[in-house]
Design a protein around this motif. Structure first.
Motif, PDB file in Angstrom:
ATOM      1  N   UNK A  43       0.908  -1.772  -0.275  1.00 55.44           N
ATOM      2  CA  UNK A  43       0.051   0.351  -0.022  1.00 55.44           C
ATOM      3  C   UNK A  43       0.716   1.220  -0.091  1.00 55.44           C
ATOM      4  N   UNK A  44       1.585   1.508   0.158  1.00 56.83           N
ATOM      5  CA  UNK A  44       2.698   2.392   0.572  1.00 56.83           C
ATOM      6  C   UNK A  44       3.567   2.640  -0.689  1.00 56.83           C
ATOM      7  N   UNK A  45       4.154   1.562  -1.610  1.00 49.85           N
ATOM      8  CA  UNK A  45       4.515   1.438  -2.444  1.00 49.85           C
ATOM      9  C   UNK A  45       3.856   1.757  -4.015  1.00 49.85           C
ATOM     10  N   UNK A  46       2.058   1.329  -3.894  1.00 52.25           N
ATOM     11  CA  UNK A  46       1.316   2.506  -4.841  1.00 52.25           C
ATOM     12  C   UNK A  46       0.942   3.449  -4.409  1.00 52.25           C
ATOM     13  N   UNK A  47       0.782   3.790  -2.785  1.00 58.21           N
ATOM     14  CA  UNK A  47       0.926   5.579  -3.350  1.00 58.21           C
ATOM     15  C   UNK A  47       1.693   6.175  -3.493  1.00 58.21           C
ATOM     16  N   UNK A  48       2.957   6.442  -2.910  1.00 59.56           N
ATOM     17  CA  UNK A  48       3.771   6.640  -3.089  1.00 59.56           C
ATOM     18  C   UNK A  48       3.686   7.195  -4.739  1.00 59.56           C
ATOM     19  N   UNK A  49       4.041   5.197  -5.714  1.00 58.08           N
ATOM     20  CA  UNK A  49       3.852   5.510  -7.149  1.00 58.08           C
ATOM     21  C   UNK A  49       3.007   6.072  -7.583  1.00 58.08           C
ATOM     22  N   UNK A  50       1.610   6.315  -7.232  1.00 60.55           N
ATOM     23  CA  UNK A  50       0.847   7.062  -7.523  1.00 60.55           C
ATOM     24  C   UNK A  50       1.074   8.315  -7.269  1.00 60.55           C
ATOM     25  N   UNK A  51       1.646   9.471  -6.530  1.00 61.38           N
ATOM     26  CA  UNK A  51       2.179  10.374  -6.406  1.00 61.38           C
ATOM     27  C   UNK A  51       3.132  10.475  -7.074  1.00 61.38           C
ATOM     28  N   UNK A  52       3.642  10.469  -7.467  1.00 67.03           N
ATOM     29  CA  UNK A  52       5.063  10.117  -8.751  1.00 67.03           C
ATOM     30  C   UNK A  52       4.091  10.161 -10.163  1.00 67.03           C
ATOM     31  N   UNK A  53       3.767   9.007 -10.307  1.00 67.14           N
ATOM     32  CA  UNK A  53       3.182   9.128 -11.717  1.00 67.14           C
ATOM     33  C   UNK A  53       1.783  10.821 -12.536  1.00 67.14           C
ATOM     34  N   UNK A  54       0.822  11.454 -10.556  1.00 65.38           N
ATOM     35  CA  UNK A  54       0.692  12.492 -10.658  1.00 65.38           C
ATOM     36  C   UNK A  54       1.823  13.619 -11.180  1.00 65.38           C
ATOM     37  N   UNK A  55       2.891  13.720 -10.822  1.00 64.88           N
ATOM     38  CA  UNK A  55       3.923  14.362 -11.198  1.00 64.88           C
ATOM     39  C   UNK A  55       4.512  14.578 -12.192  1.00 64.88           C
ATOM     40  N   UNK A  56       4.421  12.938 -12.461  1.00 61.60           N
ATOM     41  CA  UNK A  56       5.420  12.770 -14.107  1.00 61.60           C
ATOM     42  C   UNK A  56       4.365  13.480 -14.975  1.00 61.60           C
ATOM     43  N   UNK A  57       2.651  12.997 -15.177  1.00 62.25           N
ATOM     44  CA  UNK A  57       1.660  13.782 -16.613  1.00 62.25           C
ATOM     45  C   UNK A  57       1.949  15.391 -15.552  1.00 62.25           C
ATOM     46  N   UNK A  58       1.561  16.288 -14.735  1.00 62.07           N
ATOM     47  CA  UNK A  58       1.783  17.715 -14.392  1.00 62.07           C
ATOM     48  C   UNK A  58       2.938  17.778 -15.220  1.00 62.07           C
ATOM     49  N   UNK A  59       4.254  17.280 -15.214  1.00 61.65           N
ATOM     50  CA  UNK A  59       5.739  18.086 -16.394  1.00 61.65           C
ATOM     51  C   UNK A  59       5.389  17.678 -17.254  1.00 61.65           C
ATOM     52  N   UNK A  60       4.926  16.295 -17.861  1.00 60.55           N
ATOM     53  CA  UNK A  60       4.502  16.396 -18.773  1.00 60.55           C
ATOM     54  C   UNK A  60       3.960  17.420 -19.757  1.00 60.55           C
ATOM     55  N   UNK A  61       2.449  17.772 -19.106  1.00 58.55           N
ATOM     56  CA  UNK A  61       1.528  19.187 -19.703  1.00 58.55           C
ATOM     57  C   UNK A  61       2.546  20.124 -20.234  1.00 58.55           C
ATOM     58  N   UNK A  62       3.538  20.414 -18.770  1.00 60.35           N
ATOM     59  CA  UNK A  62       4.453  21.495 -18.961  1.00 60.35           C
ATOM     60  C   UNK A  62       5.432  21.880 -19.651  1.00 60.35           C
ATOM     61  N   UNK A  63       5.758  20.345 -20.139  1.00 62.85           N
ATOM     62  CA  UNK A  63       6.752  20.313 -20.752  1.00 62.85           C
ATOM     63  C   UNK A  63       5.864  20.200 -22.736  1.00 62.85           C
ATOM     64  N   UNK A  64       5.232  20.220 -22.696  1.00 57.73           N
ATOM     65  CA  UNK A  64       5.044  20.941 -24.155  1.00 57.73           C
ATOM     66  C   UNK A  64       3.755  21.413 -24.562  1.00 57.73           C
ATOM     67  N   UNK A  65       3.772  22.314 -23.835  1.00 57.37           N
ATOM     68  CA  UNK A  65       2.810  23.480 -23.767  1.00 57.37           C
ATOM     69  C   UNK A  65       1.135  22.583 -24.198  1.00 57.37           C
ATOM     70  N   UNK A  66       1.049  22.011 -23.543  1.00 56.82           N
ATOM     71  CA  UNK A  66      -0.814  21.667 -23.259  1.00 56.82           C
ATOM     72  C   UNK A  66      -1.860  22.139 -22.672  1.00 56.82           C
TER      73      UNK A  66
END
Length: 83
Positions: A43-66
């Motif tokens: 459960x700890x791994x899944x929680x942290x992994x989910x947060x990292x995926x959310x960060x990745x999505x936000x950074x992808x949006x920022x990098x691609x100016x979508x």
């Protein structure tokens, strides 16, 4: 290479600092896991992994100016069992 804007510079620097610290902490978690011979709770791994995926999505949006899409913030680890 495109340089950061004046507003982005301090934020990017802070993010890089936090990522460096997070990497160091994750290595410490691994060291403790190996010494304890006990895996990290799933459960700890899944929680942290989910947060990292959310960060990745936000950074992808920022990098691609979508256009920014709304995202839901995760519940805190305090609300999770076995964190």
């Amino acid at each position: 290479m495109k340089l950061h804007t004046v507003r982005q510079r301090p934020v990017i620097f802070r993010l890089q600092t936090l990522l460096d610290q997070s990497l160091a902490v994750s290595r410490a978690v691994l060291d403790n896991t190996l010494e304890d011979v006990e895996p990290l709770p799933k459960s700890t791994y899944e929680f942290i992994s989910g947060q990292l995926k959310e960060i990745d999505q936000i950074l992808r949006l920022s990098a691609h100016e979508l256009p920014q899409m709304p995202f839901t913030s995760r519940i805190s680890c305090d609300d999770q069992k076995n964190c």
